[in-house]
Design a protein around this motif. Structure first.
Motif, PDB file in Angstrom:
ATOM      1  N   ALA A   1      31.054  44.431  45.822  1.00 33.88           N
ATOM      2  CA  ALA A   1      31.129  42.985  45.603  1.00 33.88           C
ATOM      3  C   ALA A   1      31.562  42.254  46.866  1.00 33.88           C
ATOM      4  N   PHE A   2      31.073  41.034  46.974  1.00 28.71           N
ATOM      5  CA  PHE A   2      31.536  40.083  47.979  1.00 28.71           C
ATOM      6  C   PHE A   2      32.380  39.029  47.268  1.00 28.71           C
TER       7      PHE A   2
ATOM      8  N   ARG B   1      35.686  56.445  36.026  1.00 27.49           N
ATOM      9  CA  ARG B   1      35.052  57.562  36.748  1.00 27.49           C
ATOM     10  C   ARG B   1      35.791  57.873  38.045  1.00 27.49           C
ATOM     11  N   LYS B   2      36.135  59.141  38.227  1.00 29.70           N
ATOM     12  CA  LYS B   2      36.921  59.518  39.402  1.00 29.70           C
ATOM     13  C   LYS B   2      36.067  59.709  40.645  1.00 29.70           C
ATOM     14  N   ASP B   3      34.756  59.813  40.445  1.00 30.09           N
ATOM     15  CA  ASP B   3      33.870  60.055  41.593  1.00 30.09           C
ATOM     16  C   ASP B   3      33.343  58.769  42.211  1.00 30.09           C
ATOM     17  N   VAL B   4      33.743  57.612  41.657  1.00 29.76           N
ATOM     18  CA  VAL B   4      33.174  56.373  42.170  1.00 29.76           C
ATOM     19  C   VAL B   4      34.092  55.736  43.220  1.00 29.76           C
ATOM     20  N   LYS B   5      33.469  55.199  44.240  1.00 29.78           N
ATOM     21  CA  LYS B   5      34.182  54.448  45.277  1.00 29.78           C
ATOM     22  C   LYS B   5      33.635  53.023  45.230  1.00 29.78           C
ATOM     23  N   VAL B   6      34.523  52.044  45.196  1.00 23.42           N
ATOM     24  CA  VAL B   6      34.126  50.641  45.069  1.00 23.42           C
ATOM     25  C   VAL B   6      34.361  49.936  46.401  1.00 23.42           C
ATOM     26  N   LEU B   7      33.339  49.253  46.885  1.00 26.11           N
ATOM     27  CA  LEU B   7      33.454  48.502  48.141  1.00 26.11           C
ATOM     28  C   LEU B   7      33.543  47.009  47.836  1.00 26.11           C
TER      29      LEU B   7
ATOM     30  N   ILE C   1      45.784  47.960  41.430  1.00 22.66           N
ATOM     31  CA  ILE C   1      45.161  49.284  41.606  1.00 22.66           C
ATOM     32  C   ILE C   1      46.146  50.270  42.227  1.00 22.66           C
ATOM     33  N   LYS C   2      47.110  49.765  43.010  1.00 21.00           N
ATOM     34  CA  LYS C   2      48.169  50.664  43.509  1.00 21.00           C
ATOM     35  C   LYS C   2      49.003  51.172  42.345  1.00 21.00           C
ATOM     36  N   GLU C   3      49.400  50.260  41.475  1.00 23.54           N
ATOM     37  CA  GLU C   3      50.211  50.660  40.317  1.00 23.54           C
ATOM     38  C   GLU C   3      49.459  51.603  39.391  1.00 23.54           C
ATOM     39  N   LEU C   4      48.150  51.399  39.323  1.00 22.22           N
ATOM     40  CA  LEU C   4      47.319  52.271  38.480  1.00 22.22           C
ATOM     41  C   LEU C   4      47.047  53.614  39.138  1.00 22.22           C
ATOM     42  N   GLY C   5      47.403  53.737  40.415  1.00 24.15           N
ATOM     43  CA  GLY C   5      47.178  55.000  41.125  1.00 24.15           C
ATOM     44  C   GLY C   5      45.732  55.263  41.485  1.00 24.15           C
ATOM     45  N   ILE C   6      44.942  54.192  41.602  1.00 29.35           N
ATOM     46  CA  ILE C   6      43.519  54.378  41.915  1.00 29.35           C
ATOM     47  C   ILE C   6      43.127  53.626  43.189  1.00 29.35           C
ATOM     48  N   ALA C   7      44.109  53.283  44.003  1.00 29.26           N
ATOM     49  CA  ALA C   7      43.812  52.503  45.219  1.00 29.26           C
ATOM     50  C   ALA C   7      42.856  53.235  46.141  1.00 29.26           C
ATOM     51  N   ASP C   8      42.917  54.571  46.109  1.00 29.25           N
ATOM     52  CA  ASP C   8      42.037  55.331  47.008  1.00 29.25           C
ATOM     53  C   ASP C   8      40.576  55.251  46.606  1.00 29.25           C
ATOM     54  N   GLN C   9      40.288  54.740  45.420  1.00 29.43           N
ATOM     55  CA  GLN C   9      38.885  54.593  45.013  1.00 29.43           C
ATOM     56  C   GLN C   9      38.307  53.233  45.398  1.00 29.43           C
ATOM     57  N   PHE C  10      39.151  52.402  46.006  1.00 25.74           N
ATOM     58  CA  PHE C  10      38.696  51.056  46.390  1.00 25.74           C
ATOM     59  C   PHE C  10      38.810  50.877  47.899  1.00 25.74           C
ATOM     60  N   GLU C  11      37.718  50.434  48.505  1.00 23.57           N
ATOM     61  CA  GLU C  11      37.772  50.007  49.898  1.00 23.57           C
ATOM     62  C   GLU C  11      37.661  48.485  49.881  1.00 23.57           C
ATOM     63  N   ILE C  12      38.807  47.824  50.014  1.00 28.49           N
ATOM     64  CA  ILE C  12      38.827  46.361  49.983  1.00 28.49           C
ATOM     65  C   ILE C  12      39.071  45.886  51.408  1.00 28.49           C
ATOM     66  N   ARG C  13      38.066  45.277  51.989  1.00 31.41           N
ATOM     67  CA  ARG C  13      38.128  44.890  53.404  1.00 31.41           C
ATOM     68  C   ARG C  13      38.328  43.382  53.525  1.00 31.41           C
TER      69      ARG C  13
ATOM     70  N   HIS D   1      26.425  51.671  51.441  1.00 27.35           N
ATOM     71  CA  HIS D   1      27.317  52.166  50.386  1.00 27.35           C
ATOM     72  C   HIS D   1      26.514  52.563  49.143  1.00 27.35           C
ATOM     73  N   HIS D   2      25.611  51.701  48.729  1.00 24.92           N
ATOM     74  CA  HIS D   2      24.810  51.991  47.532  1.00 24.92           C
ATOM     75  C   HIS D   2      23.825  53.125  47.791  1.00 24.92           C
ATOM     76  N   ALA D   3      23.211  53.113  48.973  1.00 25.36           N
ATOM     77  CA  ALA D   3      22.216  54.150  49.290  1.00 25.36           C
ATOM     78  C   ALA D   3      22.824  55.540  49.189  1.00 25.36           C
ATOM     79  N   LYS D   4      24.047  55.640  49.680  1.00 21.67           N
ATOM     80  CA  LYS D   4      24.730  56.934  49.640  1.00 21.67           C
ATOM     81  C   LYS D   4      24.893  57.403  48.193  1.00 21.67           C
ATOM     82  N   ALA D   5      25.350  56.502  47.328  1.00 20.43           N
ATOM     83  CA  ALA D   5      25.549  56.872  45.922  1.00 20.43           C
ATOM     84  C   ALA D   5      24.230  57.107  45.199  1.00 20.43           C
ATOM     85  N   LEU D   6      23.187  56.429  45.637  1.00 21.81           N
ATOM     86  CA  LEU D   6      21.872  56.579  44.999  1.00 21.81           C
ATOM     87  C   LEU D   6      21.103  57.766  45.549  1.00 21.81           C
TER      88      LEU D   6
END
Lengths: 295, 295
Positions: A173-174, A221-227, A250-262, A284-289
């Protein structure tokens, strides 16, 4: 489930085409743009797809014309689908009166309140009907789908992804609205679409609430990375988008490593921001696809 | 010669800004967009510039928003200037009545006929005033300039280049009107701007006529290479653009080797065509401007 070609232009070796169709979900004629890469056009190869959801005030054209995504998508042979952001030409007189509700402001939800509940079923349209439409009519392999969006479309992409995690390989997302139920835009639109504040109902249309819900049930899903890209000079950042609150969540949820927020220094909320970084999102999408870079 | 900042967005590491200023040439307030690359913004390096001229129905926004040129220009640290295509908000009542004359249809010429002769001095504006405006106010080195355009803007780029060959390093065009004095668009507009057909007067605003004129006097620069892209599915190709006639003419003139005219199979007249090939045009200009590709 037939579609009608409205216009078609060759673009980066493939085609950028506009289609219209009568939607069952929204009970009106909808338009969408689609970029089909060369192999889909010339040899009818069924290609993976990224849905690109626009923001408030947009139609199906803004992201397609100004986003600059087809350049990079063409190199991966990935299709892009650019849906409209709301129903159109309905009987709802007030639909054109305010930029935060009605036309161009569908919020990717299913309205339950009159007069919106007949047509404003954008969640069903994007998550259910449109994939069938493009799969049936175009050379697109919807088993390899992902989704991205801008602002209200970022809210749409993330919330639709969260509710259908097996249907999309990844999401990005933007400048997304990360808490529609507390954003001033949402506080205006959600009562009209969903009725007075009800945490369960509104939360079902709020990215942060949905994420907490799924994480708490171990259903994220633990295998997903969100940009996520966010401009620091975005005039809506502080009041409307909840980006900083989301980062804490997301830090409190312990899932910060699944998010790349730039945080992109100096960028604002518009398409000059999106086009600058869209190449990274396509990568990012091409890699997952599982798409490979050609040329 | 002061300019007023209207808006500014960070874009590909630099800025895409809109300015307004009161033009002496056109006697009205003009707007233009400019992309300044990172070095011009951050260290005030004076960078080379490409003027990008739009076509009929365009404003200063179309090429800037849909052309996709800044992505590549940013990698060369080249500025892009996107002027408007006509005067605006004049006293000429009929200026908004037809898409081929008046607003968005300046044809990059100096009108001599009433009521157009007060404001419609787009040749003077683009060729003389605007370079002074950007040189005085922005971090742009106008001794390293080149010019490109689309359709009517291709006519503008080529005719302004031919008349000022020492002011621009090179020129390129997308789907240019190569003979404005015989094009149906020109046959409608030129009588209004320039009076009844006079070969000398009209020819001075016709790319093919100008080229013949300069070649015959040995005044066409031998070191320049001109790049033109033309879509084969361009609906205006046969009747309006004179591309095939022009190719015969440059052969007869013995200068065909100075033109790279590429027919792009299946492409039409719009920005999905331009954005597909704009990178090649930026490369073409960068080479002539002596700019180096970074990153």
């Amino acid at each position: 489930m037939t579609i009608t070609l409205v216009s078609s232009s060759k673009h980066f070796g493939g085609t950028l085409a506009k289609y219209s169709h009568v939607s069952k979900a929204t009970q009106c004629t909808m338009h969408f743009n689609v970029f089909l890469p060369k192999s889909a056009v010339e040899s009818k190869a069924r290609v993976p797809v990224i849905y690109c959801l626009g923001g408030l005030t947009s139609t199906e054209d803004n992201f397609a014309q100004k986003g600059g995504a087809a350049s990079r998508a063409s190199k991966y042979e990935i299709a892009l689908v650019f849906p409209d952001t709301s129903p159109r030409n309905t009987d709802v007189a007030e639909a054109g009166e305010n930029s935060s509700v009605g036309y161009s402001a569908g919020f990717y939800l299913n309205a339950t309140q009159a007069p919106w509940d007949k047509n404003w079923k954008m969640y069903d349209y994007i998550a259910k009907e449109l994939p069938e439409v493009v799969s049936t009519n175009l050379s697109i392999d919807t088993t390899r789908s992902s989704i991205m969006g801008h602002s209200m479309g970022g809210h749409g992409a993330l919330s639709i992804f969260l509710k259908n995690q097996n249907n999309y390989k990844t999401v990005s997302a933007f400048a997304p609205i990360l808490s529609a139920s507390t954003s001033p835009w949402g506080l205006f639109a959600l009562p009209k679409y969903l009725g007075p504040h009800d945490p369960a109902v509104w939360g079902d249309n709020d990215v942060t609430h949905l994420l907490k819900h799924y994480v708490s049930r171990n259903l994220f899903r633990k295998d997903v990375k969100v940009l996520i890209d966010q401009g620091t000079e975005d005039g809506f950042l502080k009041e409307h988008l909840y980006t900083h609150g989301f980062i804490n969540d997301i830090k409190e949820l312990g899932i910060a490593d699944q998010f790349e927020i730039r945080f992109q220094d100096g960028y604002d909320h518009g398409y000059f921001f999106i086009s600058t970084f869209v190449e990274d999102h396509i990568d990012h999408h091409a890699k997952a696809l599982g798409a490979t870079l050609h040329q």
